[in-house]
Design an enzyme around this catalytic site. Structure first.
Site: not given
Ligand code: FAS
Ligand code: PHB
Length: 389
Positions: A72, A200, A292, A296, A384
């Site tokens: 993009h 957005y 989000p 980032k 961004y």
């Molecule tokens: P994660 O949370 O992905 O992974 C951590 C892992 O550790 C999980 O698999 C968990 O099960 C495991 N774990 C936890 N406790 C443990 C324990 N005690 N023992 C062993 N394992 C354990 N980011 C964006 O950039 N754009 C978005 O749109 C976006 N939407 C999101 C929506 C939601 C609902 C959430 C919660 C986050 C969102 N994020 C978004 C942020 C997300 O993408 C995170 O930045 C990303 O998952 C980070 O990855 P990890 O650091 O690996 O953490």
């Molecule tokens: C998504 O595609 O899930 C998405 C993209 C951009 C954002 C947040 C979420 O800023």
């Protein structure tokens, strides 16, 4: 069992770090609390910065990402009934790749399987021990047994709710937090996206985001109150509200269809400092959370992994601790800039309880200035697409 690095968590942080270490011949074991299917069932991020794409390539897991990811060159900001394109590539010579976090996780899991590195899923009561000493170890429960892995380092890649940050003495860590008074109600549906780039939208009724996972799979979000319940939101109600928040040309063009995923995510800004405690390092969401709005979260996890991997590689290959000593400071400098950007985008695009009519006009004036000023658009664009590592 003994290994060089125990990685707690099999999300993007843990898997990416694990693959880079494995490729460099540095033995590591991933301990994950839930099943691999549960990890793969999470729907999260969708936009990758070039730095993350490069790391996934370096991990050797980028083939499907390049085949199926969507490059993009711009995004649109919609407000006051119109949308305005921000030419990311024209302003920064960089672009982003739209490719779901679920797919990134899948590709990294497949690569790890192929490399033969050990991941232990459904590991209970994972607990880091003695990380203030030079002989840390991790215990966990599996099949009714309590097992121990001795190691040189522990990478806490276990997310916001993980055990790693909670294992640090309260006196050794400082946290900074802002909780936003709303959430994001998001759906996934196999319908063509309303636009070829992300939109957005700032609207008096609230924020909306039009994103995608492919040319046939759309990801839509609307700002909602924190006390909303998924069961109160039929697909029809969601799409009607989304249409109200978009400029007419997009509202009329919106193709709807049954959602197969619907969830509400709360929004917060959070940082824990420092990110290193002896032989324990916090990585990704274990150390920081961003709303989000700036896409980032996942990308910050990648830059943490970059800094830590480079430090561990230097330590294992050259015996120098300079890289691991610098990890926390280096990571936090980039983290706080992304926290600022994500906060600013959230403040600019969402309806707050105290925004009111004056506040709405101020947001629209700021957006109008932003889209008509090359300097302001460039500042948004370079944040961004991702600031340098
Ligand atoms: P994660 O949370 O992905 O992974 C951590 C892992 O550790 C999980 O698999 C968990 O099960 C495991 N774990 C936890 N406790 C443990 C324990 N005690 N023992 C062993 N394992 C354990 N980011 C964006 O950039 N754009 C978005 O749109 C976006 N939407 C999101 C929506 C939601 C609902 C959430 C919660 C986050 C969102 N994020 C978004 C942020 C997300 O993408 C995170 O930045 C990303 O998952 C980070 O990855 P990890 O650091 O690996 O953490
Ligand atoms: C998504 O595609 O899930 C998405 C993209 C951009 C954002 C947040 C979420 O800023």
């Amino acid at each position: 069992m003994r290994t060089k690095v125990v990685i707690i968590g099999s999300g993007p942080s843990g898997l990416l770090l694990g693959q880079l270490l494995t490729n460099a011949g540095i033995d590591n074991v991933i301990l994950e609390r839930v099943s691999r299917d549960y990890v793969l069932g999470r729907v999260r991020a969708g936009v990758l910065e070039e730095g993350m794409v490069s790391l996934i390539d370096r991990a050797g897991a980028g083939q499907r990402m390049h085949a199926e990811g969507l490059p993009h060159d711009g995004i649109s900001l919609a407000f006051d009934g119109r949308d305005h394109r921000i030419d990311l590539h024209g302003l920064t010579d960089k672009r982003v790749l739209v490719y779901g976090q679920t797919e990134v996780t899948h590709d990294l899991m497949d690569k790890r399987d192929a490399s033969g590195a050990l991941s232990i899923y459904e590991a209970g009561s994972v607990t880091p021990h003695d990380f203030a000493s030079d002989h840390p170890y991790v215990t966990y429960e599996k099949d009714g047994l309590t097992l121990r892995i001795d190691c040189d380092f522990i990478a806490g890649c276990d997310g916001y709710h993980g055990i790693s940050r909670k294992s640090v003495p309260e006196t050794a860590i400082q946290t900074f937090e802002k909780v936003y008074p709303f959430g994001w109600l998001g759906i996934l549906a196999d319908v063509p996206p309303v636009s070829h780039e992300l939109i957005y939208a700032n609207h008096p009724r609230g924020f909306a985001l039009c994103s995608m996972r492919s040319q046939t799979r759309s990801r839509y979000y609307i700002q909602c109150a924190l006390d909303e319940h998924i069961d109160d939101w039929s697909d029809e109600r969601f799409y009607d509200e989304l249409r109200r928040r978009l400029p007419a040309e997009h509202a009329e063009a919106l193709i709807t269809g049954p959602s197969f995923e619907k969830s509400i995510a709360p929004l917060r800004s959070f940082v824990a400092e420092p990110m290193r405690f002896g032989r324990l390092f916090l990585v990704g969401d274990a150390a920081h959370i961003v709303p989000p709005t700036g896409a980032k979260g996942l990308n910050l996890a990648a830059s943490d992994v970059h800094y830590l991997f480079e430090g561990l590689l230097e330590y294992c290959n050259e015996g120098s601790a300079a890289g691991i000593d610098a990890y926390s400071g280096r990571a936090l400098k980039r983290i706080w800039k992304a926290e600022r950007f994500s906060w600013s985008m959230t403040m600019l695009l969402h309806r707050f309880p105290d925004t009111g009519e004056f506040g709405q006009k101020i947001q629209e004036a700021e957006l109008d200035y932003l889209v008509h000023s090359t300097a302001a658009s460039t500042a948004l664009a370079e944040n961004y697409v991702g600031l340098p590592y």
